[in-house]
Design a protein around this motif. Structure first.
Motif, mmCIF file in Angstrom:
data_model
loop_
_atom_site.group_PDB
_atom_site.id
_atom_site.type_symbol
_atom_site.label_atom_id
_atom_site.label_comp_id
_atom_site.label_asym_id
_atom_site.label_seq_id
_atom_site.Cartn_x
_atom_site.Cartn_y
_atom_site.Cartn_z
ATOM 1 N N VAL A 21 0.834 -1.203 0.000
ATOM 2 C CA VAL A 21 0.000 0.000 0.000
ATOM 3 C C VAL A 21 0.872 1.258 0.000
ATOM 4 C CG1 VAL A 21 -1.699 1.316 1.322
ATOM 5 C CG2 VAL A 21 -1.961 -1.139 1.053
ATOM 6 N N CYS A 33 2.174 1.664 -3.541
ATOM 7 C CA CYS A 33 1.099 2.163 -4.411
ATOM 8 C C CYS A 33 0.807 3.629 -4.142
ATOM 9 C CB CYS A 33 -0.160 1.323 -4.226
ATOM 10 S SG CYS A 33 -0.040 -0.323 -4.928
ATOM 11 N N ASP A 34 0.877 4.049 -2.887
ATOM 12 C CA ASP A 34 0.657 5.448 -2.546
ATOM 13 C C ASP A 34 1.744 6.331 -3.153
ATOM 14 O OD1 ASP A 34 -0.734 7.565 -1.103
ATOM 15 O OD2 ASP A 34 1.039 7.604 0.184
ATOM 16 N N VAL A 84 -3.928 0.371 -6.891
ATOM 17 C CA VAL A 84 -4.084 -0.961 -6.303
ATOM 18 C C VAL A 84 -4.912 -1.847 -7.237
ATOM 19 C CG1 VAL A 84 -5.081 -2.244 -4.374
ATOM 20 C CG2 VAL A 84 -3.768 -0.181 -3.945
ATOM 21 N N GLY A 85 -5.958 -1.284 -7.844
ATOM 22 C CA GLY A 85 -6.800 -2.048 -8.764
ATOM 23 C C GLY A 85 -6.060 -2.491 -10.009
ATOM 24 N N SER A 137 -6.887 3.712 -4.882
ATOM 25 C CA SER A 137 -7.621 2.530 -5.343
ATOM 26 C C SER A 137 -7.379 2.233 -6.818
ATOM 27 C CB SER A 137 -9.120 2.712 -5.081
ATOM 28 O OG SER A 137 -9.601 3.839 -5.778
#
Length: 54
Positions: A12, A15-16, A34-35, A31
């Protein structure tokens, strides 16, 4: 099982960082990143299993 929590947190966080850097003055929703990564990983797992079944 502590490594699962650490790996999830690192995922996470990564991804951020990607969401903040890709379009610099603006931010993409976390999202979305991440998706996209999750969908690519899911498709890779599906295709890998199908190729080993033959």
């Amino acid at each position: 099982m502590g490594w699962v929590a650490g790996l999830g947190a690192a995922f996470v966080l990564g991804c951020d960082l990607i969401a903040r850097v890709v379009r610099f003055p603006y931010e993409m929703p976390l999202s979305v990143i991440v998706g996209v990564i999750g969908a690519a990983l899911f498709l890779w797992l599906l295709l890998r299993r199908r190729s080993r079944a033959h």
